[in-house]
Scaffold this active site. Structure first.
Site, PDB file in Angstrom:
ATOM      1  N   ARG A  74      -1.955  -5.147   8.688  1.00  0.00           N
ATOM      2  CA  ARG A  74      -1.035  -5.076   7.550  1.00  0.00           C
ATOM      3  C   ARG A  74      -1.368  -3.842   6.727  1.00  0.00           C
ATOM      4  O   ARG A  74      -2.492  -3.705   6.247  1.00  0.00           O
ATOM      5  CB  ARG A  74      -1.185  -6.333   6.685  1.00  0.00           C
ATOM      6  CG  ARG A  74      -0.464  -6.278   5.343  1.00  0.00           C
ATOM      7  CD  ARG A  74      -0.715  -7.551   4.523  1.00  0.00           C
ATOM      8  NE  ARG A  74       0.011  -7.537   3.270  1.00  0.00           N
ATOM      9  CZ  ARG A  74      -0.556  -7.504   2.057  1.00  0.00           C
ATOM     10  NH1 ARG A  74      -1.873  -7.479   1.916  1.00  0.00           N
ATOM     11  NH2 ARG A  74       0.189  -7.490   0.977  1.00  0.00           N
ATOM     12  N   HIS A 118       3.161  -1.728  -2.519  1.00  0.00           N
ATOM     13  CA  HIS A 118       1.843  -2.200  -2.950  1.00  0.00           C
ATOM     14  C   HIS A 118       1.409  -1.347  -4.152  1.00  0.00           C
ATOM     15  O   HIS A 118       0.396  -0.655  -4.112  1.00  0.00           O
ATOM     16  CB  HIS A 118       0.847  -2.133  -1.788  1.00  0.00           C
ATOM     17  CG  HIS A 118      -0.360  -3.014  -1.949  1.00  0.00           C
ATOM     18  ND1 HIS A 118      -0.754  -3.952  -1.004  1.00  0.00           N
ATOM     19  CD2 HIS A 118      -1.280  -3.111  -2.936  1.00  0.00           C
ATOM     20  CE1 HIS A 118      -1.859  -4.566  -1.410  1.00  0.00           C
ATOM     21  NE2 HIS A 118      -2.212  -4.069  -2.590  1.00  0.00           N
ATOM     22  N   TRP A 409      -8.876  -9.245   3.904  1.00  0.00           N
ATOM     23  CA  TRP A 409      -8.939  -8.119   2.999  1.00  0.00           C
ATOM     24  C   TRP A 409     -10.398  -7.739   2.856  1.00  0.00           C
ATOM     25  O   TRP A 409     -11.156  -8.531   2.319  1.00  0.00           O
ATOM     26  CB  TRP A 409      -8.367  -8.442   1.606  1.00  0.00           C
ATOM     27  CG  TRP A 409      -8.363  -7.182   0.772  1.00  0.00           C
ATOM     28  CD1 TRP A 409      -9.333  -6.740  -0.062  1.00  0.00           C
ATOM     29  CD2 TRP A 409      -7.318  -6.190   0.777  1.00  0.00           C
ATOM     30  NE1 TRP A 409      -8.975  -5.520  -0.577  1.00  0.00           N
ATOM     31  CE2 TRP A 409      -7.756  -5.160  -0.078  1.00  0.00           C
ATOM     32  CE3 TRP A 409      -6.091  -6.056   1.424  1.00  0.00           C
ATOM     33  CZ2 TRP A 409      -6.985  -4.016  -0.311  1.00  0.00           C
ATOM     34  CZ3 TRP A 409      -5.340  -4.930   1.187  1.00  0.00           C
ATOM     35  CH2 TRP A 409      -5.788  -3.916   0.321  1.00  0.00           C
TER      36      TRP A 409
END
Ligand code: PNW
Length: 456
Positions: A74, A118, A409
């Site tokens: 991602r 983002h 993450w």
């Protein structure tokens, strides 16, 4: 603990946090360039000018992902690379980068998951009013379509926004994040226009033929501490749950704002910015809800407490310090928050698949000799964090949650916004002096998790 067949395993990053090359190939400035270059805004004056230099090292980074066995990656597209002023004709050289990245991923057998926004709003759009301005939502939909037109033949899963709560309330209310404004009214308007951008983006992507469309939210169960369970304590928890979770979940997945949230919005911003038809747009069907989970929130009622600047309307609410173990950022470690969150989402918002688009932890990692002439990063605390959260995710699936995958993450240590390069969230260590990457022990552990499709 084995996960369902087809469970998606991967890692996540975001453009401004890793790319660097801030002025290359026609990229325009974003609000994060302006903010990070403003003295006093980011710890030690760090900026994303160079970051992990991923813009130039993407091929090496994809090779590393492949070695780690990642099935999905991602990443986000930097709007100011695609439209340097946030509007008008596209800058082909900016899109070329993502074109190369997608091809490299596909060659490595890794599925790209694209996030369109983002947090790196083109500065020109902020100068025109930013997210509190309705027009920004329409600009986003045009940008989304431009990216789809270039990558849509190879990218199946599209996420409109990452964490609109953070963009709106840390950007425009607390001012801790770019653009650093401190107006609750602007923050509520920004939140609505981010949701509108999502809805218009879904429509544009759907019309263009996108396969799977998602929205990623930062979500957390909001609890009261064991010693505070009175009616006012629970009302405090309900209020914060409304602002953090339901303010975004309900419009996107049910087509309405919750009554209690609307009341807070009206008090701070009026309701004039919410127009007829907006909620129909905002609630266009999506396929996946991206869940970013780090820690639960714990609050209690305490008369006289001033409002938390990131949560306008929370006068009289105390945000409790962590009661248990924490990460290097002081964030409480509590995997039970993830299972209860996932189960709640599946019960209260059925019909949308769930994907963990972020989960992970910052710790003070150090490189040590591995005894064979090489280096290693023995990050046992991160392995424990990830292992605990994967077990919690598995428990949620057993309890009926429609969870489709897990993206850690982060792939790399990177620019952690206002905290600069200090917190290290990566499963791969980055030596910023040399740009050398060293897979941490957690990366090697994660490779095994992916191989066996589960944790022992
Ligand atoms: C998320 N909060 O940010 C972002 O999506 C990532 O870019 C970021 O690096 C990661 O989590 C770790 O922080 C958040 O204060 C930042 O509640 C702050 C908050 C939540 C999420």
């Amino acid at each position: 603990m084995i996960f369902p067949d087809g469970f998606v395993w991967g890692a996540a990053t975001a453009a401004y946090q890793i790319e660097g090359a801030a002025a290359e190939d026609g990229r325009g400035p974003s609000i994060w360039d302006t903010f990070s270059h403003t003295p006093g805004k980011v710890r030690d004056g760090h900026t994303g000018d160079v970051a992990c230099d991923h813009y130039h090292r993407y091929a090496e980074d994809v090779a590393l992902m492949r070695e780690l066995g990642l099935r999905a990656y991602r990443f986000s597209v930097a709007w100011p690379r695609v439209q340097p002023d946030g509007r008008g004709p596209v800058n082909a050289r900016g899109l070329d980068f993502y074109d190369r990245l997608v091809d490299e991923l596909l060659r490595a057998g890794i599925t790209p998951y694209v996030t369109l926004y983002h947090w790196d709003l083109p500065q020109a759009l902020e100068d025109a009013g930013g997210w509190p301005e309705r027009d920004t939502a329409y600009r986003f939909a045009e940008y989304a379509r431009a990216v789809y037109d270039r990558l849509g033949d190879r990218v199946r899963t599209w996420t409109t926004l990452n964490e609109p709560w953070v963009a709106a309330f840390l950007g425009y209310a607390s001012g801790r994040y770019a653009p650093g404004r401190t107006s609750p009214a602007d923050a509520f308007r920004a939140a609505h226009h981010l949701l509108l951008a999502h809805g218009l983006g879904v429509a544009a992507l759907r019309e263009a033929g996108a396969g799977q469309i998602a929205l990623t939210l930062n979500l957390a169960p909001v609890r009261t501490p064991p010693h505070a369970t009175s009616e006012p304590d629970q009302a405090a928890a309900r209020l914060v749950d409304g602002l953090l979770n339901r303010q975004f979940l309900d419009p996107a997945l049910r087509g309405s704002y919750p009554e209690d949230v609307l009341e807070v919005v009206e008090r701070h911003a009026g309701l004039g910015h919410i127009r007829d038809g907006d909620l129909q747009l905002i609630s266009r069907r999506i396929d996946l809800l991206g869940v970013n989970y780090y820690n639960p929130s714990v609050v209690s009622a305490r008369p006289g407490e001033p409002a938390n600047p990131a949560f306008p309307g929370t006068e009289g609410v105390r945000f409790e310090p962590p009661a248990g173990p924490v990460t290097a950022l002081g964030w409480e470690i509590d995997p039970t928050g993830l299972s209860s969150l996932l189960v709640r989402l599946s019960r209260e918002y059925p019909g949308v698949g769930l994907l963990i688009t972020e989960n992970g932890a910052a710790f003070d990692d150090t490189v040590e000799p591995d005894g064979a002439g090489g280096d290693r990063v023995p990050d046992r605390d991160r392995i424990a964090y990830l292992d605990g959260h994967l077990r919690a995710a598995h428990a949620a699936i057993q309890a009926g949650a429609d969870l489709r995958g897990y993206l850690v993450w982060s792939l790399l240590d990177n620019f952690e916004w206002s905290e600069g390069y200090h917190p290290r969230f990566g499963i791969v260590y980055v030596d910023y002096g040399t740009q050398r990457r060293v897979p941490k022990d957690s990366a090697l552990w994660y490779r095994d998790v992916i191989r066996r499709n589960g944790v022992r």
